[in-house]
Design a protein around this motif. Sequence first.
Motif, short mmCIF file in Angstrom:
data_model
loop_
_atom_site.label_atom_id
_atom_site.label_comp_id
_atom_site.label_asym_id
_atom_site.label_seq_id
_atom_site.Cartn_x
_atom_site.Cartn_y
_atom_site.Cartn_z
N MET A 155 -30.16 65.52 -14.25
CA MET A 155 -29.51 65.53 -15.56
C MET A 155 -28.71 64.26 -15.80
SD MET A 155 -29.03 67.15 -18.41
CE MET A 155 -29.27 68.93 -18.29
N VAL A 156 -27.98 63.82 -14.80
CA VAL A 156 -27.17 62.60 -14.94
C VAL A 156 -28.06 61.40 -15.22
CG1 VAL A 156 -25.63 61.00 -13.74
CG2 VAL A 156 -25.25 63.47 -13.56
N GLU A 157 -29.15 61.28 -14.48
CA GLU A 157 -30.07 60.16 -14.68
C GLU A 157 -30.67 60.19 -16.09
OE1 GLU A 157 -34.10 58.15 -12.70
OE2 GLU A 157 -33.26 59.99 -11.85
N ALA A 158 -31.06 61.39 -16.55
CA ALA A 158 -31.68 61.51 -17.87
C ALA A 158 -30.68 61.18 -18.98
CB ALA A 158 -32.21 62.93 -18.07
N ALA A 159 -29.43 61.62 -18.82
CA ALA A 159 -28.41 61.34 -19.84
C ALA A 159 -28.12 59.85 -19.95
CB ALA A 159 -27.12 62.10 -19.51
N ASN A 190 -25.05 57.91 -4.62
CA ASN A 190 -26.08 57.56 -3.64
C ASN A 190 -27.49 57.83 -4.15
OD1 ASN A 190 -24.24 56.67 -1.71
ND2 ASN A 190 -24.08 58.69 -0.74
N ARG A 191 -27.64 58.80 -5.05
CA ARG A 191 -28.99 59.26 -5.40
C ARG A 191 -29.44 58.95 -6.82
NH1 ARG A 191 -29.96 65.36 -3.53
NH2 ARG A 191 -31.73 64.93 -4.92
N VAL A 192 -28.51 58.71 -7.74
CA VAL A 192 -28.91 58.45 -9.14
C VAL A 192 -29.11 56.94 -9.31
CG1 VAL A 192 -28.24 58.61 -11.55
CG2 VAL A 192 -27.70 60.49 -9.98
N PRO A 193 -30.35 56.47 -9.54
CA PRO A 193 -30.63 55.03 -9.53
C PRO A 193 -29.94 54.22 -10.62
CG PRO A 193 -32.54 56.28 -10.28
CD PRO A 193 -31.57 57.27 -9.77
N ASN A 194 -29.66 54.84 -11.79
CA ASN A 194 -29.08 54.08 -12.91
C ASN A 194 -27.59 54.36 -13.09
OD1 ASN A 194 -29.28 56.69 -13.77
ND2 ASN A 194 -30.38 56.26 -15.68
N ILE A 195 -26.94 54.89 -12.06
CA ILE A 195 -25.56 55.33 -12.21
C ILE A 195 -24.59 54.18 -12.49
CG2 ILE A 195 -24.79 55.20 -9.79
CD1 ILE A 195 -23.64 58.12 -10.33
N ASP A 196 -25.00 52.96 -12.15
CA ASP A 196 -24.13 51.81 -12.41
C ASP A 196 -24.06 51.47 -13.90
OD1 ASP A 196 -26.91 51.11 -12.19
OD2 ASP A 196 -26.33 49.00 -12.21
#
Length: 531
Positions: A155-159, A190-196
Motif C-alpha cells: 500500500m505504501v509503495e502504491a500510494a 528496508n522493503r519499499v523501493p520508492n520510500i525515499d
Amino acid sequence: MMSNNVILFDTTLRDGEQALSASLTVKEKLQIALALERLGMDVIEAGFPVSSPGDFESVRTIAQTLKSARVCALSRAVDKDIDAAYEALKVAEAFRIHTFISTSTIHVEDKLKRSYDQVVEMAVAAVKRARRYTDDVEFSCEDAGRTPIDNLCRMVEAAIDAGASTVNIPDTVGYTLPNEFGGIIETLFNRVPNIDKAVISVHCHDDLGMSVANSMAAVQAGARQVEGTINGIGERAGNCALEEIAMIIKTRESFLGGLTTNVNHQEIHRTSKMVSQLCNMPVQPNKAIVGANAFSHSSGIHQDGMLKNKNTYEIMTPESIGLNNKALNLTSRSGRAAVKSHMDAMGYTEGEYDLDVLYQDFLDLADRKGQVFDYDLEALMYFANVRDEDDFFKMNYLSVQSGSIMATTSIRLQCGEEERCEAAVGNGPVDALYQCIYRITGYEIVLDKFDLTAKGEGEDGLGQADIIANYKGCKYHGTGLATDIVEASGQALLHVINSIHRAERIAAIKHSNQQHQAHSQKEHNISSEQM
C-alpha cells in the motif's frame, strides 16, 4: 541524507475536536489555529470539510487566515470528500489534502467489505484525484499497526507511486508496543523501493498509554513527521501529545542525533491553557510537561536537592515552556498602559485580545477583589475571547437570597432592545437563577454537565462555570467567569442560549434567502414560458 528536522502535524482541531462533548465554534477554532501557528506547528489539520457545513466553514476560515503553517483537511478515499476538501482549502496560498483508507484485515473485511486489491485501487484513485488540486497530498493507512506487513508495504509503495508526498502509518487503536511499532517503520524503509520519495509520518493513539513512546520509536527508525494534539486530546484515550514530543526532542537532542523541531517552546504552556479552556478539557495535574504538578517538588529529599542544585531533580525548567512565575500586582488605580505592559511581559500580542474590553473587565474585577494577578488577566482574556458582541441576551442585574431549605433569585435580563425581569425559587441559587433565565428566554435546555473550577489562588479567586447543554439534539458548551459562582453559572447558561439564538437566526436568514431564490427562479421560469 535524511533530514534531522521532525515535522509536527497538529490535529487538535480535527481528531481532537471530534472527541469533545460539544463542538467548537468557528471563532474558537480560529483562536486555537492561530495559537498553534504561533507555537510553530508545521501542519494544522483544520477539520473534515465534507462532514458538516460548520466544519467546511471552519476549514475555509482558517485556510484564508493562517500565514506560516500549512493548512490541511481530511477526506476519505471518496471523490466528494476530496472535492470538498479542495473547495474549503483553495482560499489558502498553499495547502495539503489528507486522504485515508483502512488497510488492516479486520477493517478491510468487516468494515469496508472489499478485497485488498479493491482497497489499493481506491487508495491510488484517491491520491491521484487529490493531486489534481495540489502537489501536497498525504495518504494514511488506517489501522496500519494491525496490518499484515506485506500488505502495508504494498500500500505504501502504491500510494507513493500515485503521487503521495507524505505517507502516514497510524497506530489507530493504540495497540502496538514501541519496539514493535519502530520495527514496522524500519521494515518499510528496508522493503519499499520508492520510500525515499515521501515523508513517512506516524499517528499514534494512547489506548495503552504508549502513543508518545511509539511515536519516538518511529522517529528513531526514520519517520520524520509526528501527528498528534495539544494536551493529547482525542478519540477514546486520546492522541500523542505534541508538547511532549517537542520537549523530548529538545531535552534529548544530543542522544537523538541532533533532531530538531520548529516549535517555539516558550508558547507551549500558553497554548496548552488555551486548548484546555476552549475545549473544556481540564489537564490532569500530573500530566507531563503542562500539568500543574509537572514542576512541583514535595518530597523533602527532592526539595533539599533542588535547593542545592536545580538539575538534581529538574531536567527542564518551567521557563523553557513559557511558564513564568511572575506575580503581577495591579489595582483599580492601574492604567491601561500598565495592563498592556503586563500582557506584553507575559508574551501576549495586541492581536490576541481587545485592550478596551480587557481593561474594562480588569477594572470591574479590581473593584471587587482589590489586587489582580497574572492568572486573573489571562482568565479575563480567555473569557472575553469567547464572548460575542452581538449577544442578544445579557444579564443586567442579579440578586440572590439563599438558605438551608430553598433559594430565591431575581434578575433583569437584556433581550435585544428590551429589558425583562423575573424571579424564581429553587433548591439552590443556581437552580433558581436558571429557572429565571428559562422563563424569560423560553428555551427548554437539558444540562448534561455542570462544572465549577477556581481560576487563580485564594478565597478571592475567580470562579469558572462550564456547562454542556443539550438543545434539540445538539450539544453546546457554555462558560462563565466571575468572583461570584452564581453569576459565573448564569453567564455560562447565557453563553449557551446566545449560541442557540445566533444559530437559529442564521438558519432563518438562510431559509429566507433560499425561499427568495426559489421565488425568483419561479418568476424567471414563468417569464421564459411567456416569451
